[in-house]
Design a protein around this motif. Structure first.
Motif, PDB file in Angstrom:
ATOM      1  N   THR A   1     -18.128  30.817  -2.711  1.00 11.99           N
ATOM      2  CA  THR A   1     -17.763  31.944  -3.558  1.00 11.99           C
ATOM      3  C   THR A   1     -18.225  33.280  -2.982  1.00 11.99           C
ATOM      4  OG1 THR A   1     -19.772  31.631  -4.888  1.00 11.99           O
ATOM      5  CG2 THR A   1     -17.760  30.524  -5.647  1.00 11.99           C
TER       6      THR A   1
ATOM      7  N   ASP B   1     -21.251  26.277  -1.185  1.00 11.56           N
ATOM      8  CA  ASP B   1     -20.763  27.332  -2.076  1.00 11.56           C
ATOM      9  C   ASP B   1     -19.950  28.331  -1.257  1.00 11.56           C
ATOM     10  OD1 ASP B   1     -20.321  29.351  -3.867  1.00 11.56           O
ATOM     11  OD2 ASP B   1     -22.428  29.705  -4.353  1.00 11.56           O
TER      12      ASP B   1
ATOM     13  N   GLN C   1     -13.212  26.936  -6.000  1.00  9.38           N
ATOM     14  CA  GLN C   1     -14.517  27.416  -6.435  1.00  9.38           C
ATOM     15  C   GLN C   1     -14.437  28.853  -6.951  1.00  9.38           C
ATOM     16  OE1 GLN C   1     -17.640  26.889  -3.551  1.00  9.38           O
ATOM     17  NE2 GLN C   1     -17.105  24.755  -3.117  1.00  9.38           N
TER      18      GLN C   1
END
Length: 262
Positions: free
Chosen positions: A203, A201, A256
């Protein structure tokens, strides 16, 4: 980036006065310093004296001074009359690591950074800066040693992006990584043994460490990373150009983040 080893190495920064736009000679270097011109590095022959004023001015402006042999200086200047000193012009000035974090904060975005470990080819550094700027990254971090720097060649290769994307030059890359961690930035190293880059991830605060094509990341830098990532290699070549690898990781982060915003 090297996923272990590349089968070829483009080499280090090219030693041609024309490509680097070097200034040679005592008076030209002094005048460049006095005028406030952007200078990346000053080279001083270990066999020459009477250069104290240049060295002192360089220290005051925090410009690195490299002591080299007379033969090396001859090579760097292409045989020009250098009087024991030469200087590389710079395409932009450096900022601090804190400036990069502040830039992200001002935009209201989690930091997105690229850390270059041992990227000595100015063309690769320029290409990384160009891609990082296009991807909306907040900056690039390079070490003072074992790295290409913001020479005019880097500026040209970046297609002008070096004038827009801030670059921080740090004394110690590991210390810079620890500082980023303290600010909530997750450090992702790149290695063939790492997890697939699509499984992480990006983000939140994110920094990708891109190692040299010849040797990958240094040991301490690798040990300081939070996670290792890999790219799938389905062909016969087992590594990618460092700037290409940086682009893949950056645009996965962009994908993302855009999905999260949608």
């Amino acid at each position: 980036m090297s996923q272990r080893r590349s089968n070829s190495r483009r080499g280090t920064e090219k030693d041609t006065a024309k490509e680097q736009d070097r200034i040679a000679g005592r008076n030209p270097v002094l005048e460049a310093l006095r005028s406030g011109a952007m200078i990346d590095t000053i080279y001083v022959s270990q066999e020459s004296g009477g250069l104290q004023e240049i060295i002192q001015m360089a220290k005051e402006r925090e410009i690195p001074v490299k002591i080299v042999t007379e033969s090396k200086l001859n090579q760097l200047t292409g045989g020009a009359v250098h009087q024991g000193v030469a200087a590389d012009g710079a395409c932009a000035s450096y900022v601090s690591l804190e400036d990069l974090l502040k830039r992200a904060e001002e935009k209201g975005e989690p930091p997105l950074l690229v850390l270059c470990d041992g990227i000595q080819d100015p063309h690769n550094l320029g290409a990384i800066i160009r891609t990082a700027e296009a991807a909306g990254a907040h900056g690039v971090v390079i070490p003072k040693r074992r790295s290409a720097s913001l020479t005019l060649t880097v500026g040209k290769t970046s297609a002008g992006a070096a004038s827009w994307l801030p670059v921080a030059r740090v004394s110690n890359l590991v210390s810079a990584m620890e500082t980023l961690k303290e600010h909530g930035v997750w450090i992702y190293g790149t290695d063939a043994a790492g997890a697939s880059y699509t499984q992480s991830d990006f983000t939140g605060g994110t920094a990708f460490v891109i190692g040299s094509e010849g040797f990958g990341m240094s040991r301490l830098v690798g040990e300081t990373c939070d996670t290792m990532l890999s790219l799938p290699m389905r062909g016969k070549v087992n590594s990618l150009n460092a700037s290409v690898a940086a682009g893949i990781f950056l645009y996965e982060a962009v994908r993302q983040r855009m999905e999260k915003e949608a």
